[in-house]
Design a protein around this motif. Structure first.
Motif, PDB file in Angstrom:
ATOM      1  N   UNK A   1      34.904 -56.374  31.260  1.00  9.46           N
ATOM      2  CA  UNK A   1      35.023 -57.234  32.510  1.00  9.46           C
ATOM      3  C   UNK A   1      35.623 -56.240  33.819  1.00  9.46           C
ATOM      4  N   UNK A   2      35.456 -54.920  33.485  1.00  6.53           N
ATOM      5  CA  UNK A   2      35.822 -54.099  34.609  1.00  6.53           C
ATOM      6  C   UNK A   2      34.699 -53.583  35.316  1.00  6.53           C
ATOM      7  N   UNK A   3      34.859 -53.865  36.802  1.00  5.74           N
ATOM      8  CA  UNK A   3      33.654 -53.453  37.380  1.00  5.74           C
ATOM      9  C   UNK A   3      33.347 -51.902  37.608  1.00  5.74           C
ATOM     10  N   UNK A   4      34.560 -51.054  37.347  1.00  3.96           N
ATOM     11  CA  UNK A   4      34.185 -49.644  37.442  1.00  3.96           C
ATOM     12  C   UNK A   4      33.492 -49.304  36.166  1.00  3.96           C
ATOM     13  N   UNK A   5      33.813 -49.830  35.100  1.00  5.12           N
ATOM     14  CA  UNK A   5      33.037 -49.633  34.091  1.00  5.12           C
ATOM     15  C   UNK A   5      31.434 -49.741  34.128  1.00  5.12           C
ATOM     16  N   UNK A   6      31.219 -51.020  34.559  1.00  2.00           N
ATOM     17  CA  UNK A   6      30.031 -51.479  35.013  1.00  2.00           C
ATOM     18  C   UNK A   6      29.013 -50.504  35.803  1.00  2.00           C
ATOM     19  N   UNK A   7      29.831 -50.126  36.921  1.00  4.08           N
ATOM     20  CA  UNK A   7      29.250 -49.398  37.713  1.00  4.08           C
ATOM     21  C   UNK A   7      28.798 -48.112  37.328  1.00  4.08           C
ATOM     22  N   UNK A   8      29.660 -47.343  36.486  1.00  4.67           N
ATOM     23  CA  UNK A   8      29.581 -46.252  35.957  1.00  4.67           C
ATOM     24  C   UNK A   8      28.247 -46.207  34.845  1.00  4.67           C
ATOM     25  N   UNK A   9      28.253 -47.240  34.158  1.00  4.00           N
ATOM     26  CA  UNK A   9      27.144 -47.394  33.158  1.00  4.00           C
ATOM     27  C   UNK A   9      25.846 -47.723  33.736  1.00  4.00           C
ATOM     28  N   UNK A  10      25.856 -48.435  34.823  1.00  2.00           N
ATOM     29  CA  UNK A  10      24.684 -48.807  35.669  1.00  2.00           C
ATOM     30  C   UNK A  10      23.805 -49.815  34.940  1.00  2.00           C
ATOM     31  N   UNK A  11      22.275 -49.529  34.967  1.00  2.00           N
ATOM     32  CA  UNK A  11      21.309 -50.381  34.064  1.00  2.00           C
ATOM     33  C   UNK A  11      21.327 -51.667  34.685  1.00  2.00           C
ATOM     34  N   UNK A  12      21.034 -52.592  33.791  1.00  6.97           N
ATOM     35  CA  UNK A  12      21.101 -53.868  34.490  1.00  6.97           C
ATOM     36  C   UNK A  12      22.161 -54.911  33.766  1.00  6.97           C
ATOM     37  N   UNK A  13      22.488 -55.964  34.645  1.00 10.12           N
ATOM     38  CA  UNK A  13      23.730 -56.648  34.338  1.00 10.12           C
ATOM     39  C   UNK A  13      23.602 -58.305  34.260  1.00 10.12           C
ATOM     40  N   UNK A  14      24.436 -58.727  33.326  1.00  5.66           N
ATOM     41  CA  UNK A  14      24.402 -60.121  33.253  1.00  5.66           C
ATOM     42  C   UNK A  14      25.821 -60.734  33.519  1.00  5.66           C
ATOM     43  N   UNK A  15      25.954 -61.600  34.570  1.00  2.00           N
ATOM     44  CA  UNK A  15      27.393 -62.179  34.812  1.00  2.00           C
ATOM     45  C   UNK A  15      27.475 -63.531  34.153  1.00  2.00           C
ATOM     46  N   UNK A  16      28.515 -63.496  33.177  1.00  2.00           N
ATOM     47  CA  UNK A  16      28.628 -65.025  32.557  1.00  2.00           C
ATOM     48  C   UNK A  16      29.717 -65.740  32.774  1.00  2.00           C
ATOM     49  N   UNK A  17      29.816 -66.904  33.045  1.00  2.00           N
ATOM     50  CA  UNK A  17      30.961 -67.739  33.330  1.00  2.00           C
ATOM     51  C   UNK A  17      31.124 -69.059  32.196  1.00  2.00           C
ATOM     52  N   UNK A  18      32.053 -69.161  31.534  1.00  2.02           N
ATOM     53  CA  UNK A  18      32.000 -70.294  30.523  1.00  2.02           C
ATOM     54  C   UNK A  18      30.763 -70.608  29.736  1.00  2.02           C
TER      55      UNK A  18
ATOM     56  N   UNK B   1      15.848 -58.392  28.085  1.00  2.00           N
ATOM     57  CA  UNK B   1      15.410 -57.114  27.202  1.00  2.00           C
ATOM     58  C   UNK B   1      15.869 -56.081  27.631  1.00  2.00           C
ATOM     59  N   UNK B   2      16.139 -55.115  26.767  1.00  2.37           N
ATOM     60  CA  UNK B   2      16.301 -53.712  27.272  1.00  2.37           C
ATOM     61  C   UNK B   2      15.358 -52.739  26.295  1.00  2.37           C
ATOM     62  N   UNK B   3      14.992 -51.840  27.215  1.00  2.00           N
ATOM     63  CA  UNK B   3      13.970 -50.798  26.479  1.00  2.00           C
ATOM     64  C   UNK B   3      14.873 -49.496  26.121  1.00  2.00           C
ATOM     65  N   UNK B   4      14.341 -48.812  25.214  1.00  2.00           N
ATOM     66  CA  UNK B   4      14.893 -47.455  24.840  1.00  2.00           C
ATOM     67  C   UNK B   4      15.350 -46.661  26.051  1.00  2.00           C
ATOM     68  N   UNK B   5      16.556 -46.197  26.110  1.00  3.39           N
ATOM     69  CA  UNK B   5      17.082 -45.476  27.324  1.00  3.39           C
ATOM     70  C   UNK B   5      17.610 -46.554  28.525  1.00  3.39           C
ATOM     71  N   UNK B   6      17.840 -47.495  28.203  1.00  2.00           N
ATOM     72  CA  UNK B   6      18.294 -48.802  29.179  1.00  2.00           C
ATOM     73  C   UNK B   6      19.645 -49.047  28.716  1.00  2.00           C
ATOM     74  N   UNK B   7      20.382 -49.738  29.610  1.00  2.00           N
ATOM     75  CA  UNK B   7      21.694 -50.102  29.570  1.00  2.00           C
ATOM     76  C   UNK B   7      21.772 -51.715  29.946  1.00  2.00           C
ATOM     77  N   UNK B   8      22.366 -52.193  29.235  1.00  2.00           N
ATOM     78  CA  UNK B   8      22.640 -53.606  29.822  1.00  2.00           C
ATOM     79  C   UNK B   8      24.188 -54.011  29.724  1.00  2.00           C
ATOM     80  N   UNK B   9      24.652 -54.373  30.914  1.00  2.00           N
ATOM     81  CA  UNK B   9      26.108 -54.586  30.916  1.00  2.00           C
ATOM     82  C   UNK B   9      26.382 -56.063  30.977  1.00  2.00           C
TER      83      UNK B   9
END
Lengths: 470, 318
Positions: A204-221, A26-34
């Motif tokens: 798929x770029x770690x640099x993008x994820x790092x700069x956007x922050x927030x919370x993160x999901x990592x998916x594989x297959x 879940x993401x709240x207003x003002x939040x970021x999900x990568x």
């Protein structure tokens, strides 16, 4: 709790086969999900399930709430009402997402006019200021075919966000952009949560994820391997797959061994090229040696693709000469394209496409199979059509196709900009291996300085021609 | 704008050259075919002038001498091509009136019929094609597919007779044949138009299906445009391109159809005149009408080229 997007146990099935999930977040207003993961990991399926644009053959299970309202059981017509107004979507392939027959200004203006429901005058002004903010001035009257990849991305951004929807879904927003544009797009995206909106970014770029922050999901297959605050996941990944994804970032590549150079195969003197009436750059000089790996870098829109066309002899230079070594056959220079699906006939199986090329150039089919094996492509894949394999597989098949012609020079136009880092690293490593083994020279166009430094023997940075006075 | 005019000029020049080549080829071929027809041309022309009962071998001989039909074929061919180069189509061998005058009247009628046929075909093909394209593989789509195959397989003259029997003889809605007013236009237009629409509705359908499956169509929707706006602002224009090009290809069928349908409906057009001129061995008329039909084809293709440039800005872009 007040949430913008809430997803409970979302799974996506093709028939009985589970392609994704279950995932919950879940993401709240003002939040970021990568959402991070390699090509084919099912990242885009999440965005499509939230929007309601899954292909008809796929079926989603689980609960999806937008702004607290359950949407997954709404009829399609009701879900479509959220588009543009509650959820904005940045497309993955901006070029293909723009109407090829409408000038870019019109495609943004119509969103201001009909989605944001502004008066014609207001819509015109809003569009003008959007073009200025995104430094698209001058591109207003261009058709999508005449835009660079980066420009097309920004036009799509301007059109998608015209009605200021609070939720933004961005699927691979920085794909194919040069470093400068790259950080501009990230800045744009980062403004969304700062202004109280919600950002869901797929990358798929770690640099993008790092700069956007927030919370993160990592998916594989299709399976969730890691979930948590972005900074924590990136700094101390608990899963080995996440670690390998981070290692594949070009910043962390080892520097490749320098190639042993042979004779000069291509000499370019004082080359100047123009697209239409637009002069791109001039006095370009180059001596390409056998076995050399050369990188061409430069900002998006400078004419890297046009230069390759001139080197390949597909475009007549405005002035200057491109001299091939006399030993080069007519097919001695081959080109790899940025957009693999566009470089294959849609409805014809891959094996037929490859066999036609092999027959035309009298290449032994076993040799083609050998190249494919080296590139990690199983022959079983060849029975499929181009749209039934992943972009990474298709690009590797197009490398095999180019090698079938037995070229001496391979011109590669951002061949991996649409691939995830693991596939990108593998593909470029294979290309380098083939170059070393078969003594092919490669000119790689890239917008990524890291790739140029780590992969190539030599880098040429293109700078824009002074504005012509014509 | 300068680019636009330049590209239009290129088209005009290309089609102009094509017109000259068509004139020479049609001129030679129509001459050769008239020469190859069995029977005595002078005899048939004399019969056309004086009536079968009023003519005899002497009259035929007089005609032969007057028209130079006894000259070797290459002298006659050279004379015809020479006249052609001076834009002179000569006089009708039967009526003695200038061929140009005859054709000028007939051409208007034929263009009216051709225009009516294209209009009728679009009236059918566009709604049917768009409806089936938006619902591909539906029941409607499959029914239209079957109907299209059936109607394309029916020859124009048979379709014409069936339409006359239903709408003119039984329902008495439209006149059977001839030309007295605009109501005469309906049946021959639809006879031709149905044949054209039988194929073009499938082309419209495929173009719409392709456009609806495109990435830009999906993006137009997700940026917030309604289905209707996406259709009218993006899908139709993109789908129009292959359709307009195809209508150009269909013109060949149209010109062939004009000859047949005009004969069925006794329509006073150029196709009707051509058939009569062949029976009467009116060589000058045959050559003149065949030439006009050939040039008409070039002119209609020119219109299609210009229409494509109007729709597709890429053609006139940088």
């Amino acid at each position: 709790m007040n949430t913008s997007i809430q997803v409970k146990a979302l799974s996506v099935f093709a028939g009985k086969e589970c392609l994704l999930g279950p995932v919950s977040f879940q993401v709240a207003p003002g939040g970021t999900l990568v959402i991070m993961g390699e090509t084919g990991a099912g990242k885009s399926l999440i965005a499509q399930a939230i929007l309601g644009t899954l292909p008809a053959a796929l079926r989603a299970e689980g609960d999806i709430y937008i702004n607290g309202n359950r949407v997954d059981q709404l009829p399609q017509v009701e879900r479509a009402k959220l588009w543009g107004r509650d959820i904005a979507t940045l497309p993955q392939e901006p070029w293909r997402a723009l109407d090829p027959l409408m000038r870019s200004f019109g495609q943004v203006q119509e969103a201001h006019r009909f989605v944001a429901r502004r008066s014609p005058d207001e819509a015109h002004q809003a569009t003008q200021s959007a073009f200025q903010t995104l430094s698209l001035t001058g591109a207003e009257q261009r058709l999508p075919g005449a835009l660079s990849g980066g420009m097309a991305q920004r036009v799509a951004f301007a059109a998608a966000t015209a009605a200021k929807a609070p939720i933004l879904l961005a699927d691979e927003p920085t794909k194919g952009l040069d470093a400068e544009r790259h950080s501009k797009v990230i800045d744009l995206l980062a403004e969304v949560p700062q202004a109280g909106g919600t950002l869901l970014a797929i990358t798929h770029e770690a640099t993008v994820a790092r700069r956007l922050g927030g919370v993160m999901l990592v998916l594989r297959e299709g399976t969730l391997v890691e979930q948590g605050p972005t900074a924590k996941v990136l700094n101390a990944p608990t899963d080995s797959y996440t670690q390998s994804l981070l290692d594949a970032d070009p910043q962390n590549w080892p520097v490749s061994a320098p190639a042993s150079l042979g004779e000069t195969v291509l000499t370019v003197k004082n080359l100047a090229v123009a697209r239409g009436n637009r002069k791109l750059f001039q006095e370009f000089n180059l001596e390409l040696r056998e076995g050399e790996k050369l990188a061409l870098t430069g900002p998006s829109g400078i004419g890297k693709t046009t230069l390759l066309d001139a080197l390949a002899g597909l475009l007549k230079p405005q002035s200057g000469t491109v001299l091939r070594d006399p030993s080069l056959s007519r097919h001695g220079i081959q080109k790899l394209y940025q957009d693999p699906p566009a470089a294959f006939p849609d409805r014809i199986s891959l094996s037929r496409t490859l066999k036609d090329v092999a027959r035309l150039h009298r290449t032994d089919w076993n040799e083609v199979l050998h190249h494919l094996e080296q590139l990690g492509i199983s022959p079983a894949l060849l029975n499929r059509r181009p749209d039934e394999v992943s972009g990474g597989e298709l690009q590797r098949i197009s490398i095999a196709r180019a090698l079938t012609v037995k070229p001496k020079i391979l011109l590669a136009d951002e061949p991996t900009s649409r691939l995830d880092p693991i596939t990108q690293r593998e593909t470029l490593a294979m290309l380098a291996g083939i170059a070393a083994k078969t003594r092919i020279s490669i000119v790689l166009v890239t917008h990524d300085q890291n790739i140029a430094q780590k992969w190539a023997d030599r880098t040429i940075s293109l700078v824009a021609a002074p504005a012509s006075t014509e | 704008m300068a680019h636009y005019f330049k590209s239009v000029l290129t088209v005009l020049a290309a089609r102009g050259l094509q017109a000259i080549i068509v004139s020479v080829i049609v001129g030679i071929v129509s001459f050769a075919m008239m020469q190859a027809l069995p029977g005595d041309a002078a005899f048939r022309i004399a019969a056309g002038r004086y009536g079968y009962d009023m003519m005899d071998a002497a009259a035929a001989e007089a005609v032969r001498l007057e028209l130079g039909l006894d000259a070797p074929w290459f002298v006659q061919l050279w004379g015809w091509l020479g006249q052609l180069a001076q834009f002179d189509l000569g006089n009708s061998l039967v009526y003695g009136t200038p061929v140009v005058d005859e054709i000028a009247t007939q051409l208007g009628y034929s263009l009216l019929l051709a225009g009516g046929a294209v209009a009728a075909s679009l009236m059918i093909a566009l709604p049917v094609g768009i409806a089936t394209g938006l619902n591909p593989n539906s029941l409607l789509d499959r029914i239209c597919m079957g109907l299209s195959i059936f109607l394309r397989a029916v020859p124009a003259f048979a379709l014409g007779v069936v339409l006359v029997l239903i709408f003119a003889v039984q329902l008495k809605l439209f006149p059977v044949a001839g030309f007295r007013g605009i109501e005469n236009l309906i049946l021959p237009s639809f006879t031709l138009g149905i044949g054209l629409a039988a194929v073009s509705n499938r082309v419209v359908r495929d173009a719409v299906v392709d456009a609806m499956n495109s990435d830009w169509q999906l993006f137009a929707r997700t940026k917030g445009l309604s289905a209707r706006l996406t259709l009218t602002r993006h899908v139709l224009r993109n789908a129009a391109l292959p359709v307009v090009t195809y209508v150009g290809v269909q013109l060949a069928y149209l010109i062939e159809g004009v000859v047949i349908v005009e004969t069925v409906f006794a329509w006073p057009g150029i196709g009707h005149a051509l058939v009569h001129a062949i029976f009467g061995r009116d060589i000058a008329m045959v050559q003149g009408t065949a030439l006009t039909l050939g040039l008409l084809y070039v002119a209609l293709n020119l219109c299609v080229d210009l229409a494509c440039r109007g729709i597709d800005p890429r053609e006139r872009a940088l």
